[in-house]
Design a protein around this motif. Structure first.
Motif, PDB file in Angstrom:
ATOM      1  N   LEU A  63       0.979  -1.198   0.131  1.00 64.46           N
ATOM      2  CA  LEU A  63      -0.169   0.166  -0.009  1.00 64.46           C
ATOM      3  C   LEU A  63       0.734   1.316  -0.149  1.00 64.46           C
ATOM      4  O   LEU A  63       0.338   2.267  -0.479  1.00 64.46           O
ATOM      5  N   LEU A  64       2.110   1.178   0.339  1.00 60.82           N
ATOM      6  CA  LEU A  64       2.820   2.477   0.456  1.00 60.82           C
ATOM      7  C   LEU A  64       3.300   2.961  -0.966  1.00 60.82           C
ATOM      8  O   LEU A  64       3.633   2.107  -1.965  1.00 60.82           O
ATOM      9  N   THR A  65       3.226   4.063  -1.251  1.00 60.64           N
ATOM     10  CA  THR A  65       3.423   4.734  -2.389  1.00 60.64           C
ATOM     11  C   THR A  65       4.051   6.019  -2.226  1.00 60.64           C
ATOM     12  O   THR A  65       3.756   6.819  -1.536  1.00 60.64           O
ATOM     13  N   VAL A  72      -8.378   6.375  -6.039  1.00 64.77           N
ATOM     14  CA  VAL A  72      -9.186   5.416  -5.208  1.00 64.77           C
ATOM     15  C   VAL A  72     -10.471   5.251  -5.640  1.00 64.77           C
ATOM     16  O   VAL A  72     -10.811   5.780  -6.919  1.00 64.77           O
ATOM     17  N   LEU A  73     -11.323   4.265  -5.384  1.00 61.56           N
ATOM     18  CA  LEU A  73     -12.501   3.724  -5.705  1.00 61.56           C
ATOM     19  C   LEU A  73     -13.695   4.765  -5.100  1.00 61.56           C
ATOM     20  O   LEU A  73     -13.887   5.062  -3.840  1.00 61.56           O
ATOM     21  N   GLY A  74     -14.168   5.537  -5.978  1.00 61.73           N
ATOM     22  CA  GLY A  74     -15.425   6.588  -5.569  1.00 61.73           C
ATOM     23  C   GLY A  74     -14.758   7.824  -4.834  1.00 61.73           C
ATOM     24  O   GLY A  74     -13.498   8.132  -4.793  1.00 61.73           O
ATOM     25  N   PRO A  75     -15.699   8.626  -4.236  1.00 61.10           N
ATOM     26  CA  PRO A  75     -15.474  10.029  -3.839  1.00 61.10           C
ATOM     27  C   PRO A  75     -15.499  10.024  -2.455  1.00 61.10           C
ATOM     28  O   PRO A  75     -15.557  11.068  -1.897  1.00 61.10           O
ATOM     29  N   ASP A  76     -15.316   8.929  -1.679  1.00 60.33           N
ATOM     30  CA  ASP A  76     -15.522   8.974  -0.039  1.00 60.33           C
ATOM     31  C   ASP A  76     -14.267   8.784   0.704  1.00 60.33           C
ATOM     32  O   ASP A  76     -14.461   8.169   1.651  1.00 60.33           O
ATOM     33  N   SER A  77     -13.193   8.981   0.110  1.00 59.39           N
ATOM     34  CA  SER A  77     -11.958   8.892   0.951  1.00 59.39           C
ATOM     35  C   SER A  77     -11.189  10.340   1.168  1.00 59.39           C
ATOM     36  O   SER A  77     -11.539  11.396   0.640  1.00 59.39           O
ATOM     37  N   SER A  78     -10.164  10.118   2.048  1.00 59.63           N
ATOM     38  CA  SER A  78      -9.644  11.373   2.541  1.00 59.63           C
ATOM     39  C   SER A  78      -8.428  10.954   3.120  1.00 59.63           C
ATOM     40  O   SER A  78      -8.182  10.101   3.848  1.00 59.63           O
ATOM     41  N   GLY A  79      -7.270  12.052   3.064  1.00 56.00           N
ATOM     42  CA  GLY A  79      -6.165  12.050   3.578  1.00 56.00           C
ATOM     43  C   GLY A  79      -6.087  12.442   5.269  1.00 56.00           C
ATOM     44  O   GLY A  79      -6.930  13.063   5.654  1.00 56.00           O
ATOM     45  N   GLU A  80      -4.977  11.775   5.730  1.00 53.70           N
ATOM     46  CA  GLU A  80      -4.517  12.049   7.399  1.00 53.70           C
ATOM     47  C   GLU A  80      -3.029  12.484   7.121  1.00 53.70           C
ATOM     48  O   GLU A  80      -2.504  11.305   7.124  1.00 53.70           O
ATOM     49  N   ASP A  99      -2.410   8.625   5.939  1.00 54.83           N
ATOM     50  CA  ASP A  99      -3.214   7.237   6.183  1.00 54.83           C
ATOM     51  C   ASP A  99      -4.436   7.756   5.409  1.00 54.83           C
ATOM     52  O   ASP A  99      -5.461   8.021   6.048  1.00 54.83           O
ATOM     53  N   HIS A 100      -4.104   7.723   4.095  1.00 55.77           N
ATOM     54  CA  HIS A 100      -5.430   7.973   3.176  1.00 55.77           C
ATOM     55  C   HIS A 100      -6.462   6.902   3.518  1.00 55.77           C
ATOM     56  O   HIS A 100      -5.899   5.449   3.342  1.00 55.77           O
ATOM     57  N   THR A 101      -7.654   7.083   3.626  1.00 58.93           N
ATOM     58  CA  THR A 101      -8.903   6.084   4.281  1.00 58.93           C
ATOM     59  C   THR A 101     -10.146   6.300   3.349  1.00 58.93           C
ATOM     60  O   THR A 101     -10.461   7.454   3.260  1.00 58.93           O
ATOM     61  N   ASP A 102     -10.691   5.235   3.253  1.00 55.88           N
ATOM     62  CA  ASP A 102     -11.911   5.321   2.695  1.00 55.88           C
ATOM     63  C   ASP A 102     -13.017   5.309   3.608  1.00 55.88           C
ATOM     64  O   ASP A 102     -13.349   4.597   4.460  1.00 55.88           O
ATOM     65  N   GLY A 118      -4.135   3.518  -0.928  1.00 56.89           N
ATOM     66  CA  GLY A 118      -2.863   3.459  -0.772  1.00 56.89           C
ATOM     67  C   GLY A 118      -2.192   4.354   0.203  1.00 56.89           C
ATOM     68  O   GLY A 118      -3.217   5.283   0.476  1.00 56.89           O
ATOM     69  N   LYS A 119      -1.305   4.159   0.788  1.00 54.97           N
ATOM     70  CA  LYS A 119      -0.484   5.213   2.027  1.00 54.97           C
ATOM     71  C   LYS A 119       0.574   5.845   1.318  1.00 54.97           C
ATOM     72  O   LYS A 119       1.638   5.505   1.215  1.00 54.97           O
ATOM     73  N   PRO A 120       0.328   7.410   0.937  1.00 50.76           N
ATOM     74  CA  PRO A 120       1.285   7.991   0.394  1.00 50.76           C
ATOM     75  C   PRO A 120       2.590   8.229   1.455  1.00 50.76           C
ATOM     76  O   PRO A 120       1.861   8.703   2.596  1.00 50.76           O
ATOM     77  N   LEU A 121       3.655   8.309   0.893  1.00 50.54           N
ATOM     78  CA  LEU A 121       5.042   8.583   2.098  1.00 50.54           C
ATOM     79  C   LEU A 121       5.852   9.493   1.223  1.00 50.54           C
ATOM     80  O   LEU A 121       6.206   9.112   0.141  1.00 50.54           O
ATOM     81  N   GLY A 122       6.249  10.557   1.969  1.00 52.25           N
ATOM     82  CA  GLY A 122       7.364  11.440   1.149  1.00 52.25           C
ATOM     83  C   GLY A 122       8.725  10.784   1.170  1.00 52.25           C
ATOM     84  O   GLY A 122       8.970   9.888   1.867  1.00 52.25           O
ATOM     85  N   GLN A 123       9.276  11.401   0.424  1.00 51.74           N
ATOM     86  CA  GLN A 123      10.960  10.777   0.083  1.00 51.74           C
ATOM     87  C   GLN A 123      11.731  11.307   1.207  1.00 51.74           C
ATOM     88  O   GLN A 123      12.773  10.602   1.207  1.00 51.74           O
TER      89      GLN A 123
END
Length: 226
Positions: A63-65, A72-80, A99-102, A118-123
């Protein structure tokens, strides 16, 4: 494979990592009374309570990206925005991630909802030992773009979250974090409430050493087909 630019007192280098495991520490705030109140609020909305406080969700390492676009699937997710510990062969390093979550799936189960995005992660990474003593003074911020307008979405000092040493001591299979493991360390409340966005930007600001870690990504909703 993830790529990191590591910054420490010894200099800067670049390293690649194939992550072995992902842990997401939830309910990681220090104010336990406030946590209990929030759990009760969510329960009234149908979100199941956690089995423990803090709770440690396991996620697939895949999941780390670090991609600039998160599908994402659909419009109901958001980041943290969250501080993230990355364990390498030479010790612990600190980065920033989301911690992007549906949110629609969250009502059915928090663990399930976390697996769906997926879980976005900075470099960028800092050596954890260099910030450990002033952890409480680190500032976490995130901005969300909606209808083309970017607004402040989260902001606060890490004093609001449990210290990573506390989280590591409680982690199942711990204490500590084996090399190759990645752990998200908790988040702050959303300003104006949790909501989706077109783009999510975040930073971790070290006021003591005068430096910042950044990351941003766009959110691309996929159509929900029955």
């Amino acid at each position: 494979m993830l790529t990191f630019d590591r910054v420490s007192a010894q200099g800067t280098d670049r390293i690649a990592l194939a992550p072995a495991a992902l842990t997401i520490a939830g309910w990681a705030g220090r104010d336990e009374a406030a946590l209990r109140h929030h759990i009760e609020e969510l329960a009234a909305l149908g979100v199941p309570p956690p089995s423990s406080v803090p709770v440690y969700y396991r996620g697939a390492a895949a999941l780390l990206t670090q991609a600039p676009v998160l599908e994402v699937l659909g419009p109901d997710s958001s980041g943290e925005v969250e501080p993230v510990l990355v364990s390498l062969a030479d010790g612990l390093w600190l980065g920033v991630g989301s911690d992007h979550t549906d949110r629609k799936a969250e009502a059915a189960g928090i663990a399930l909802s976390k697996q769906l995005c997926g879980k976005p992660l900075g470099q960028g990474l800092w050596r954890f030992e260099e910030v450990e003593a002033h952890w409480d003074q680190l500032l976490l911020r995130a901005w969300a773009t909606q209808d083309g307008v970017e607004v402040l979405y989260q902001e606060g000092a890490l004093a609001a979250l449990r210290h990573p040493r506390d989280l590591l001591a409680r982690r199942p299979g711990g204490p500590g974090l084996p090399p190759g493991h990645v752990m998200f360390c908790g988040t702050l409340g959303a300003i104006g409430g949790i909501r989706p966005a077109e783009r999510f930007r975040m930073e971790l600001h070290d006021l003591v050493l005068d430096r910042r870690l950044h990351h941003a990504y766009a959110i691309a909703p996929l159509p929900v087909v029955a």
